[in-house]
Design a protein around this motif. Structure first.
Motif, PDB file in Angstrom:
ATOM      1  N   CYS A 133      42.668  47.303  33.980  1.00  0.00           N
ATOM      2  CA  CYS A 133      43.579  47.685  32.898  1.00  0.00           C
ATOM      3  C   CYS A 133      45.008  47.612  33.423  1.00  0.00           C
ATOM      4  CB  CYS A 133      43.276  49.097  32.390  1.00  0.00           C
ATOM      5  SG  CYS A 133      44.392  49.656  31.088  1.00  0.00           S
ATOM      6  N   THR A 134      45.870  46.847  32.725  1.00  0.00           N
ATOM      7  CA  THR A 134      47.256  46.696  33.169  1.00  0.00           C
ATOM      8  C   THR A 134      48.222  47.628  32.438  1.00  0.00           C
ATOM      9  OG1 THR A 134      47.588  44.864  31.603  1.00  0.00           O
ATOM     10  CG2 THR A 134      46.887  44.291  33.844  1.00  0.00           C
ATOM     11  N   ASP A 135      47.721  48.474  31.526  1.00  0.00           N
ATOM     12  CA  ASP A 135      48.580  49.465  30.878  1.00  0.00           C
ATOM     13  C   ASP A 135      48.937  50.570  31.861  1.00  0.00           C
ATOM     14  OD1 ASP A 135      48.626  48.217  28.399  1.00  0.00           O
ATOM     15  OD2 ASP A 135      46.858  49.291  27.676  1.00  0.00           O
ATOM     16  N   GLU A 174      48.722  45.026  42.286  1.00  0.00           N
ATOM     17  CA  GLU A 174      49.793  44.352  41.557  1.00  0.00           C
ATOM     18  C   GLU A 174      49.177  43.656  40.349  1.00  0.00           C
ATOM     19  OE1 GLU A 174      51.977  40.569  42.962  1.00  0.00           O
ATOM     20  OE2 GLU A 174      53.254  42.225  43.608  1.00  0.00           O
ATOM     21  N   ALA A 175      49.864  43.675  39.220  1.00  0.00           N
ATOM     22  CA  ALA A 175      49.333  43.033  38.015  1.00  0.00           C
ATOM     23  C   ALA A 175      49.072  41.554  38.280  1.00  0.00           C
ATOM     24  CB  ALA A 175      50.307  43.197  36.860  1.00  0.00           C
ATOM     25  N   ALA A 281      55.140  41.106  33.848  1.00  0.00           N
ATOM     26  CA  ALA A 281      54.671  40.810  35.211  1.00  0.00           C
ATOM     27  C   ALA A 281      54.905  39.345  35.544  1.00  0.00           C
ATOM     28  CB  ALA A 281      53.189  41.164  35.337  1.00  0.00           C
ATOM     29  N   GLU A 282      54.745  38.473  34.561  1.00  0.00           N
ATOM     30  CA  GLU A 282      54.974  37.050  34.795  1.00  0.00           C
ATOM     31  C   GLU A 282      56.452  36.788  35.106  1.00  0.00           C
ATOM     32  OE1 GLU A 282      51.339  35.725  31.780  1.00  0.00           O
ATOM     33  OE2 GLU A 282      53.420  35.619  31.108  1.00  0.00           O
ATOM     34  N   ALA A 283      57.345  37.422  34.337  1.00  0.00           N
ATOM     35  CA  ALA A 283      58.777  37.243  34.579  1.00  0.00           C
ATOM     36  C   ALA A 283      59.180  37.780  35.952  1.00  0.00           C
ATOM     37  CB  ALA A 283      59.580  37.932  33.480  1.00  0.00           C
ATOM     38  N   SER A 344      54.344  36.849  45.805  1.00  0.00           N
ATOM     39  CA  SER A 344      53.369  35.951  46.423  1.00  0.00           C
ATOM     40  C   SER A 344      51.973  36.248  45.891  1.00  0.00           C
ATOM     41  CB  SER A 344      53.389  36.142  47.946  1.00  0.00           C
ATOM     42  OG  SER A 344      52.246  35.568  48.532  1.00  0.00           O
ATOM     43  N   PRO A 345      51.155  35.223  45.699  1.00  0.00           N
ATOM     44  CA  PRO A 345      49.775  35.481  45.262  1.00  0.00           C
ATOM     45  C   PRO A 345      48.967  36.255  46.296  1.00  0.00           C
ATOM     46  CG  PRO A 345      50.057  33.176  45.886  1.00  0.00           C
ATOM     47  CD  PRO A 345      51.425  33.785  45.856  1.00  0.00           C
ATOM     48  N   ALA A 346      49.436  36.264  47.548  1.00  0.00           N
ATOM     49  CA  ALA A 346      48.681  36.948  48.601  1.00  0.00           C
ATOM     50  C   ALA A 346      48.541  38.437  48.318  1.00  0.00           C
ATOM     51  CB  ALA A 346      49.359  36.734  49.954  1.00  0.00           C
ATOM     52  N   THR A 347      49.547  39.035  47.655  1.00  0.00           N
ATOM     53  CA  THR A 347      49.486  40.477  47.389  1.00  0.00           C
ATOM     54  C   THR A 347      48.319  40.806  46.478  1.00  0.00           C
ATOM     55  OG1 THR A 347      51.888  40.589  47.600  1.00  0.00           O
ATOM     56  CG2 THR A 347      50.793  42.462  46.549  1.00  0.00           C
ATOM     57  N   TRP A 348      48.205  40.060  45.371  1.00  0.00           N
ATOM     58  CA  TRP A 348      47.085  40.273  44.450  1.00  0.00           C
ATOM     59  C   TRP A 348      45.766  39.871  45.101  1.00  0.00           C
ATOM     60  CZ3 TRP A 348      44.339  42.033  40.571  1.00  0.00           C
ATOM     61  CH2 TRP A 348      43.254  41.289  40.086  1.00  0.00           C
ATOM     62  N   GLU A 349      45.723  38.725  45.763  1.00  0.00           N
ATOM     63  CA  GLU A 349      44.463  38.236  46.322  1.00  0.00           C
ATOM     64  C   GLU A 349      43.929  39.183  47.390  1.00  0.00           C
ATOM     65  OE1 GLU A 349      42.627  36.011  45.186  1.00  0.00           O
ATOM     66  OE2 GLU A 349      43.979  34.938  43.841  1.00  0.00           O
TER      67      GLU A 349
END
Length: 362
Positions: A133-135, A174-175, A281-283, A344-349
């Protein structure tokens, strides 16, 4: 090959974007994935009725605010009844699907889906269940028994889950965003590809897949004020028609319908003007400042306040004159854009990999 079922919900596009990001991460780890739309699993009548009710509440001033803050957040009897009614339609269809297509992991990114998977946990004891959930404040219908792990995007959201399930396993991440946002083009080539002048301010204007608020009038007013406006209508055909009519006499107004080119549009812009949703989050990933339109009731109010707290964001109403004043001031304050993505994608991954480890699926 391990198999994951992602359960989204087609109310807007935010849930689908989270499902797509999760599917990409699982696919990179060698998983097979399938995504189902919980709204479609409600059946043609149930799904259409649910969307119609939600649209009506959002379109009626104060109505969804009242339902969200008085019913959904605390989990009133009305909210629990609504969940039970939807679950009765969803559970049999989901059970039939899982009987035919067993999964090792279910990832619910839609509250009603989380409820249905929870009900079926005893039938599929080998299937783990993760809720994303991203809310900033997951309401009561996001929290259920038989959830192995909750993924949320803030400490406030973690506390909201534990309000209803004090011993829940929760990981703050991170979202997630789609891969394209981690590798956007630089601003100069992005502008050149769109035919935008390099010496004029540019703003991306969008308000979710439904195009909420008076976006066409705001886009026209901003273009008249000297800003290159990239206006995205999403799936709102009426809004797209109004935008195209306004653009006929405005060379600074550039109109898009539903598009997958949002990373490039953000890269070309100095400022992203949007409602409080996953676009934020995208911005932030692309590295663009935000001007938030206060047009989404209920959870949108919560999320807007959280984005302001994160910084690099301002807020405005969608009334054209007010939005133009705020946008011009925000454009005066923006910093030169970074040549590469800000996140960086590394944070989410890394966080997602640890989440899988948490439930024994590393």
């Amino acid at each position: 090959m391990r198999r994951a079922l992602l359960l989204s919900g087609s109310l807007g596009a935010g849930h689908d974007m989270a499902a797509r990001a999760s599917a990409a991460s699982l696919g990179a780890r060698g998983w097979g994935t399938e995504t189902l739309d919980a709204m479609r699993l409600l059946g043609p009548k149930g799904g259409s009725a649910g969307e119609a009710v939600f649209r009506t509440m959002l379109a009626t001033p104060g109505l969804f605010d009242a339902f969200h803050f008085a019913a959904l957040r605390p989990g009133s009897r009305l909210a629990l009844l609504a969940d039970a009614v939807a679950r009765r339609q969803l559970v049999p269809r989901l059970r039939d699907y899982l009987d035919a297509h067993p999964a090792d992991l279910a990832v619910s990114v839609f509250a009603t889906a989380a409820s249905a998977v929870s009900m079926l946990a005893d039938r599929y004891p080998s299937m783990s269940h993760m809720v994303l959930c991203t809310d900033v404040t997951p309401h009561r219908l996001w929290v259920h028994p038989n959830v192995d792990l909750y993924l949320v995007t803030s400490g406030a959201a973690e506390a909201a889950v534990r309000r209803f399930q004090p011993r829940a396993r929760v990981r703050v991440v991170e979202a997630p965003v789609r891969p394209g946002f981690y590798d956007p083009p630089a601003q100069e080539p992005a502008r050149a590809a769109l035919g935008l002048p390099a010496d004029e301010p540019a703003a991306l204007l969008m308000s979710g897949a439904w195009g909420l608020g008076p976006i066409a009038a705001a886009a026209a007013a901003l273009a008249d004020a000297g800003v290159q406006v990239l206006a995205v209508a999403g799936r709102n055909a009426k809004l797209e028609n109004r935008l195209r009519a306004a653009a006929r006499h405005r060379s600074r107004l550039h109109v898009f319908g539903y598009t997958e080119e949002i990373p490039a549009l953000m890269a070309a812009s100095d400022l992203v003007i949007t409602s409080s949703g996953d676009t934020c989050a995208e911005a932030r990933t692309v590295g663009r400042a935000l001007l938030l339109l206060d047009v989404v009731q209920g959870h949108g109010r919560d999320n807007l306040q959280h984005e302001l707290e994160l910084g690099d964001a301002d807020v405005t109403s969608a009334r054209p004159a007010e939005m133009v004043r705020c946008a011009l001031a925000a454009l005066d304050r923006v910093k030169p854009p970074s040549p590469s993505a800000a996140r960086s994608p590394a944070t989410w991954e890394t966080a997602f990999g640890r989440a899988l480890e948490d439930i024994g699926l590393s």
